[in-house]
Write a protein that holds these residues in place. Sequence first.
Motif, PDB file in Angstrom:
ATOM      1  N   ILE A 487       0.796  -1.275  -0.134  1.00 35.31           N
ATOM      2  CA  ILE A 487       0.086   0.033   0.030  1.00 35.31           C
ATOM      3  C   ILE A 487       0.667   1.160  -0.147  1.00 35.31           C
ATOM      4  O   ILE A 487       0.431   2.295  -0.591  1.00 35.31           O
ATOM      5  N   GLY A 488       1.959   1.263   0.583  1.00 33.41           N
ATOM      6  CA  GLY A 488       3.021   2.351   0.526  1.00 33.41           C
ATOM      7  C   GLY A 488       2.937   2.990   1.942  1.00 33.41           C
ATOM      8  O   GLY A 488       3.140   4.232   2.130  1.00 33.41           O
ATOM      9  N   VAL A 489       2.645   2.133   3.026  1.00 28.78           N
ATOM     10  CA  VAL A 489       2.999   2.606   4.204  1.00 28.78           C
ATOM     11  C   VAL A 489       4.282   2.405   4.943  1.00 28.78           C
ATOM     12  O   VAL A 489       4.657   1.442   4.824  1.00 28.78           O
ATOM     13  N   SER A 490       5.082   3.460   5.193  1.00 33.69           N
ATOM     14  CA  SER A 490       6.444   3.518   5.475  1.00 33.69           C
ATOM     15  C   SER A 490       6.817   2.367   6.664  1.00 33.69           C
ATOM     16  O   SER A 490       7.694   1.742   6.718  1.00 33.69           O
ATOM     17  N   HIS A 491       5.849   2.463   7.753  1.00 30.35           N
ATOM     18  CA  HIS A 491       6.262   1.658   9.142  1.00 30.35           C
ATOM     19  C   HIS A 491       4.880   0.800   9.183  1.00 30.35           C
ATOM     20  O   HIS A 491       3.841   1.235   9.108  1.00 30.35           O
ATOM     21  N   ILE A 497      -5.670  -1.716  10.269  1.00 32.38           N
ATOM     22  CA  ILE A 497      -6.696  -2.592   9.512  1.00 32.38           C
ATOM     23  C   ILE A 497      -7.923  -2.798  10.258  1.00 32.38           C
ATOM     24  O   ILE A 497      -7.899  -3.372  11.252  1.00 32.38           O
ATOM     25  N   ARG A 498      -8.962  -2.194   9.695  1.00 35.87           N
ATOM     26  CA  ARG A 498     -10.174  -2.256  10.216  1.00 35.87           C
ATOM     27  C   ARG A 498     -11.306  -2.861   9.504  1.00 35.87           C
ATOM     28  O   ARG A 498     -11.291  -2.625   8.221  1.00 35.87           O
ATOM     29  N   LEU A 499     -12.066  -3.737  10.220  1.00 34.83           N
ATOM     30  CA  LEU A 499     -13.208  -4.719   9.518  1.00 34.83           C
ATOM     31  C   LEU A 499     -14.571  -3.894   9.665  1.00 34.83           C
ATOM     32  O   LEU A 499     -14.885  -3.673  10.618  1.00 34.83           O
ATOM     33  N   ARG A 517     -15.384  -6.298   4.790  1.00 38.04           N
ATOM     34  CA  ARG A 517     -14.402  -5.687   4.066  1.00 38.04           C
ATOM     35  C   ARG A 517     -13.262  -4.796   5.172  1.00 38.04           C
ATOM     36  O   ARG A 517     -13.780  -4.272   6.013  1.00 38.04           O
ATOM     37  N   ALA A 518     -12.144  -5.117   4.705  1.00 41.55           N
ATOM     38  CA  ALA A 518     -10.849  -4.158   5.731  1.00 41.55           C
ATOM     39  C   ALA A 518     -10.797  -2.786   4.992  1.00 41.55           C
ATOM     40  O   ALA A 518     -10.631  -2.842   3.668  1.00 41.55           O
ATOM     41  N   VAL A 519     -10.602  -1.876   5.672  1.00 42.01           N
ATOM     42  CA  VAL A 519     -10.034  -0.673   5.286  1.00 42.01           C
ATOM     43  C   VAL A 519      -8.688  -0.383   5.879  1.00 42.01           C
ATOM     44  O   VAL A 519      -8.302  -0.750   6.929  1.00 42.01           O
ATOM     45  N   PHE A 520      -7.807  -0.496   4.958  1.00 47.35           N
ATOM     46  CA  PHE A 520      -6.473   0.079   5.374  1.00 47.35           C
ATOM     47  C   PHE A 520      -5.915   1.303   5.347  1.00 47.35           C
ATOM     48  O   PHE A 520      -6.317   2.053   4.314  1.00 47.35           O
ATOM     49  N   GLN A 521      -5.380   1.931   6.381  1.00 49.05           N
ATOM     50  CA  GLN A 521      -5.163   3.121   6.428  1.00 49.05           C
ATOM     51  C   GLN A 521      -3.688   3.517   7.173  1.00 49.05           C
ATOM     52  O   GLN A 521      -3.367   2.797   8.044  1.00 49.05           O
ATOM     53  N   ASP A 522      -3.036   4.406   6.799  1.00 48.61           N
ATOM     54  CA  ASP A 522      -1.677   5.161   7.421  1.00 48.61           C
ATOM     55  C   ASP A 522      -2.395   5.805   8.388  1.00 48.61           C
ATOM     56  O   ASP A 522      -2.415   7.105   8.084  1.00 48.61           O
ATOM     57  N   GLU A 523      -1.857   5.411   9.826  1.00 48.09           N
ATOM     58  CA  GLU A 523      -2.368   6.264  10.611  1.00 48.09           C
ATOM     59  C   GLU A 523      -1.548   7.784  10.870  1.00 48.09           C
ATOM     60  O   GLU A 523      -1.787   8.537  11.655  1.00 48.09           O
ATOM     61  N   THR A 524      -0.677   7.909  10.087  1.00 48.22           N
ATOM     62  CA  THR A 524       0.495   8.859  10.063  1.00 48.22           C
ATOM     63  C   THR A 524       0.154   9.946   8.820  1.00 48.22           C
ATOM     64  O   THR A 524       0.714  10.895   8.762  1.00 48.22           O
ATOM     65  N   GLU A 525      -0.678   9.337   7.995  1.00 50.73           N
ATOM     66  CA  GLU A 525      -1.020   9.983   6.688  1.00 50.73           C
ATOM     67  C   GLU A 525      -1.898  11.290   7.049  1.00 50.73           C
ATOM     68  O   GLU A 525      -2.630  11.338   7.831  1.00 50.73           O
ATOM     69  N   LEU A 526      -1.492  12.194   6.417  1.00 56.04           N
ATOM     70  CA  LEU A 526      -2.103  13.782   6.590  1.00 56.04           C
ATOM     71  C   LEU A 526      -3.624  13.537   6.231  1.00 56.04           C
ATOM     72  O   LEU A 526      -4.659  13.983   6.875  1.00 56.04           O
ATOM     73  N   ALA A 527      -3.967  12.877   4.926  1.00 58.34           N
ATOM     74  CA  ALA A 527      -5.463  12.489   4.856  1.00 58.34           C
ATOM     75  C   ALA A 527      -6.154  11.855   5.650  1.00 58.34           C
ATOM     76  O   ALA A 527      -7.478  12.246   5.841  1.00 58.34           O
ATOM     77  N   ASP A 528      -5.854  11.094   6.674  1.00 57.21           N
ATOM     78  CA  ASP A 528      -6.273  10.729   7.606  1.00 57.21           C
ATOM     79  C   ASP A 528      -6.050  11.014   8.877  1.00 57.21           C
ATOM     80  O   ASP A 528      -6.368  10.261   9.993  1.00 57.21           O
ATOM     81  N   ASN A 529      -5.364  12.236   9.308  1.00 59.63           N
ATOM     82  CA  ASN A 529      -4.835  12.650  10.495  1.00 59.63           C
ATOM     83  C   ASN A 529      -5.854  13.722  11.046  1.00 59.63           C
ATOM     84  O   ASN A 529      -5.433  15.051  10.868  1.00 59.63           O
ATOM     85  N   GLY A 530      -6.973  13.418  11.340  1.00 61.52           N
ATOM     86  CA  GLY A 530      -7.788  14.244  11.997  1.00 61.52           C
ATOM     87  C   GLY A 530      -8.716  15.255  11.135  1.00 61.52           C
ATOM     88  O   GLY A 530      -9.261  16.336  11.607  1.00 61.52           O
ATOM     89  N   THR A 531      -8.543  15.011   9.685  1.00 62.81           N
ATOM     90  CA  THR A 531      -9.246  15.870   8.877  1.00 62.81           C
ATOM     91  C   THR A 531     -10.461  14.987   8.365  1.00 62.81           C
ATOM     92  O   THR A 531     -10.748  13.800   8.436  1.00 62.81           O
ATOM     93  N   PRO A 532     -11.473  15.962   7.620  1.00 58.26           N
ATOM     94  CA  PRO A 532     -12.933  15.222   7.277  1.00 58.26           C
ATOM     95  C   PRO A 532     -12.580  14.246   6.026  1.00 58.26           C
ATOM     96  O   PRO A 532     -13.526  13.701   5.580  1.00 58.26           O
ATOM     97  N   THR A 533     -11.499  14.394   5.572  1.00 56.93           N
ATOM     98  CA  THR A 533     -11.272  13.378   4.220  1.00 56.93           C
ATOM     99  C   THR A 533     -11.399  11.895   4.480  1.00 56.93           C
ATOM    100  O   THR A 533     -10.922  11.278   5.332  1.00 56.93           O
ATOM    101  N   CYS A 534     -12.540  11.365   3.876  1.00 57.84           N
ATOM    102  CA  CYS A 534     -12.889   9.836   4.131  1.00 57.84           C
ATOM    103  C   CYS A 534     -13.007   9.286   2.876  1.00 57.84           C
ATOM    104  O   CYS A 534     -14.197   9.510   2.243  1.00 57.84           O
TER     105      CYS A 534
END
Length: 578
Positions: A487-491, A497-499, A517-534
Amino acid sequence: MRSISLFLLVHSALSFTPCPLLGPTYPPFKLDTRDPIIVDSLKNLTESFDELMRTGIGENGPITKNTTTLGMALFSANNGNAEDEPFFWQYHYTAPEYKKIIRRSQNVTKESIYRIGGLTEVFTVWSLLLTVGDKIFNDPVTKYLPELANGSSTATSISHTRWDEITVGQIASHMAGIARNYCSHGVTLPKNISKGGLPDHSAFHLPCCSIDSKCSQSDFIQQLAKQAPVAPAGTTPAYSNMGFQLLGHIIERRTGHSFEDLVQNKIFDPLGLHQTTIFAPKHPKDGVIPVDQGASGWSSHLPGSEASTSIFTSVEDLAIAGKAILNSTLLSSAQTERWLKPVSHTANPKNSVGYPFLIYSGGDYPDTSPMIDVYTLLSNEGYEEGLYSSYLGLVPEWGVGYAILSADTVRPADLNEHADYMQTALNGVITTAVQQAARNYGGRYTSSGTSTSYIVVDYEKRTPWGLYIEDFVSNGTDFRKTLSELIGVSHASDLSIRLYPTGLSEETGSGSMQTFRAVFQDETELADNGTPTCVSWLELDKYQYAGHGLDEFIFTLNAQGKAVRVEIPALNVTLQKK
């Protein structure tokens, strides 16, 4: 509604915001009214209303406790000990002024009958779907009511509605841009009309079909055709009772039956709604009639209003009807899914319109909880419904809803305060769903034989949105690391990984199978870091292997609803719960 505080499970400043799929964040659950969480929620709700009726002051201001008589109920379409009951909580209040007027000590009950006015529209759309289906939504209204087109082709678009540009679906969703009411008598000023700056009403000619006139249905429709538009079709929501009058005529012409007979035979009788009628019941012994039948609007019978404002019902019957919608008792599940969807936004991003619902987006994404749509309809116009108000709320994602009916001795009650209380009480239902999911699905799932594969499923109290995979090993390899690199997550430790349940399920001989279905997210990515982007919906099924998405998980449940194994098709593995 002034505010939506629905289903706020936690409140913390989150550095990471999960991005769930639209819909329930947890799988189907059983509603047990003996559950301590539910017991406490309902106890608090009753006490809150007792206090509200005692003081007359709510969280958003005062209510009319001395003049407003009402009945309320919460109902559930979920499995559990409430599934065979009309509702799992009820509350009734008889206003002091109402008791004075009727000169009786009798209190209202679940069987007391109120006029529901605009809530009639729900039954109108329901009956259309039962008899024709939503394929009619894209048809122009003139296909079924050709009288509407008479003269519109040569008239200006400002003075005459372009009926051939309006579809049946736009009428059913208040998107037709047509007048609110047919032959309205207009506002009544509390002082001399000439001092109000308005001309003499007699200067205007308003040809109307009255109850006693000899207007045919065709005459009536031609009169409606002369109404000026409010806006071009499809541009903005504009509430219209008149549109539902037309919808009733479309149903009659399409089916060959009267609207009254059709609703009786297709909805009232099959559901056993014995306290529900089109227009006032002949013997109003259980009727809630403030003041008198005329002043209250009880006996009001406007021409052509069968499909717009005509229905009378009780709290018990309205709860049964709401449950039937959520349960797809009369419609197919696929049809219900299409019905309970937004049609257009309104100027408020929290509000949308549907067929014919006003949809409130509850929750507070991204701060506290995921978005949950509440399909509501409120009727308290007053002018044509007299002193009655009614409110229906459906939460399809969680299979619950509420009904509120009221009658006032002075003016129609504002039921928003009451609805806010009802919605807050449903927090307990969602908490129950979270806990059941943790008990039924949480744990360690491992492979048999020589292969070393396992996952650990849990839920996180800090952000309880969906189940999540804590550990993920496939064939002895840290699969979280594999997914991170893909996916391109550094660490790998930063990969969430949420179901989330998809709603795809199948009954087996001894239980059921539920797809997630699982949703894969980078917890450090700006788009998922407290913003409304979903934008998790853009990523569904994106990463495939051997013809299967790496995000697909199929749980097998036993007869008690507990997961016993999970299949991951892309990895060609089935893991047993330990």
